[in-house]
Motif scaffolding. Structure first.
Motif, PDB file in Angstrom:
ATOM      1  N   GLU A   6       0.844  -1.185   0.000  1.00 50.08           N
ATOM      2  CA  GLU A   6       0.000   0.000   0.000  1.00 50.08           C
ATOM      3  C   GLU A   6       0.883   1.240   0.000  1.00 50.08           C
ATOM      4  N   PRO A   7       0.446   2.297  -0.683  1.00 46.76           N
ATOM      5  CA  PRO A   7       1.253   3.513  -0.715  1.00 46.76           C
ATOM      6  C   PRO A   7       1.355   4.167   0.662  1.00 46.76           C
ATOM      7  N   VAL A   8       2.512   4.694   0.935  1.00 46.54           N
ATOM      8  CA  VAL A   8       2.722   5.445   2.175  1.00 46.54           C
ATOM      9  C   VAL A   8       2.917   6.891   1.775  1.00 46.54           C
ATOM     10  N   VAL A   9       2.039   7.746   2.244  1.00 45.91           N
ATOM     11  CA  VAL A   9       2.093   9.153   1.866  1.00 45.91           C
ATOM     12  C   VAL A   9       2.622   9.959   3.041  1.00 45.91           C
ATOM     13  N   ILE A  10       3.654  10.724   2.775  1.00 49.95           N
ATOM     14  CA  ILE A  10       4.202  11.605   3.797  1.00 49.95           C
ATOM     15  C   ILE A  10       3.972  13.027   3.320  1.00 49.95           C
ATOM     16  N   ALA A  11       3.033  13.701   3.922  1.00 48.42           N
ATOM     17  CA  ALA A  11       2.691  15.090   3.642  1.00 48.42           C
ATOM     18  C   ALA A  11       2.083  15.302   2.255  1.00 48.42           C
ATOM     19  N   GLY A  12       1.943  14.277   1.433  1.00 49.92           N
ATOM     20  CA  GLY A  12       1.271  14.402   0.155  1.00 49.92           C
ATOM     21  C   GLY A  12       2.013  15.204  -0.896  1.00 49.92           C
ATOM     22  N   SER A  13       3.303  15.457  -0.698  1.00 49.95           N
ATOM     23  CA  SER A  13       4.052  16.203  -1.702  1.00 49.95           C
ATOM     24  C   SER A  13       5.497  15.743  -1.716  1.00 49.95           C
ATOM     25  N   VAL A  25      -0.927  11.235  -5.674  1.00 52.30           N
ATOM     26  CA  VAL A  25      -0.356   9.941  -5.313  1.00 52.30           C
ATOM     27  C   VAL A  25      -1.122   8.790  -5.957  1.00 52.30           C
ATOM     28  N   GLU A  26      -2.426   8.894  -6.008  1.00 52.41           N
ATOM     29  CA  GLU A  26      -3.225   7.821  -6.618  1.00 52.41           C
ATOM     30  C   GLU A  26      -2.863   7.642  -8.087  1.00 52.41           C
ATOM     31  N   LEU A  27      -2.660   8.745  -8.805  1.00 54.32           N
ATOM     32  CA  LEU A  27      -2.272   8.659 -10.211  1.00 54.32           C
ATOM     33  C   LEU A  27      -0.913   7.976 -10.356  1.00 54.32           C
ATOM     34  N   LEU A  28       0.030   8.320  -9.479  1.00 54.08           N
ATOM     35  CA  LEU A  28       1.346   7.686  -9.533  1.00 54.08           C
ATOM     36  C   LEU A  28       1.254   6.183  -9.292  1.00 54.08           C
ATOM     37  N   TRP A  29       0.430   5.742  -8.324  1.00 54.66           N
ATOM     38  CA  TRP A  29       0.275   4.314  -8.057  1.00 54.66           C
ATOM     39  C   TRP A  29      -0.390   3.605  -9.232  1.00 54.66           C
ATOM     40  N   GLU A  30      -1.364   4.264  -9.877  1.00 57.36           N
ATOM     41  CA  GLU A  30      -2.005   3.664 -11.041  1.00 57.36           C
ATOM     42  C   GLU A  30      -1.001   3.473 -12.167  1.00 57.36           C
ATOM     43  N   ARG A  31      -0.162   4.479 -12.406  1.00 53.69           N
ATOM     44  CA  ARG A  31       0.842   4.372 -13.460  1.00 53.69           C
ATOM     45  C   ARG A  31       1.867   3.292 -13.131  1.00 53.69           C
ATOM     46  N   LEU A  32       2.240   3.187 -11.868  1.00 51.00           N
ATOM     47  CA  LEU A  32       3.175   2.146 -11.459  1.00 51.00           C
ATOM     48  C   LEU A  32       2.572   0.764 -11.668  1.00 51.00           C
ATOM     49  N   GLN A  33       1.300   0.599 -11.330  1.00 56.87           N
ATOM     50  CA  GLN A  33       0.638  -0.687 -11.520  1.00 56.87           C
ATOM     51  C   GLN A  33       0.546  -1.046 -13.001  1.00 56.87           C
TER      52      GLN A  33
END
Length: 63
Positions: A6-13, A25-33
């Motif tokens: 699962e993604p770990v978000v630190i401060a969202g930036s 972050v969600e877009l980055l995880w989708e692209r990674l998947q």
């Protein structure tokens, strides 16, 4: 073997050149998947291909 986490978000930036940059972050995880799926498919295709025998380069020839 790849384990999905699962993604770990630190401060969202993230920081670029010392300046915070907002990240979706969600877009980055989708692209990674998507990239991972493409890589898995490419590996499966390569493994399914017939094994090619390499030719020796002269040292094993019998005249």
């Amino acid at each position: 073997m790849t384990h999905t986490v699962e993604p770990v978000v630190i401060a969202g930036s993230v920081s670029v050149g010392g300046q915070p940059v907002p990240v979706d972050v969600e877009l980055l995880w989708e692209r990674l998947q998507l990239a991972e799926e493409r890589m898995r498919h490419a590996v499966a295709v390569r493994r399914a291909a017939p094994v090619r025998r390499s030719r020796s380069r002269g040292g094993d020839r019998q005249s």
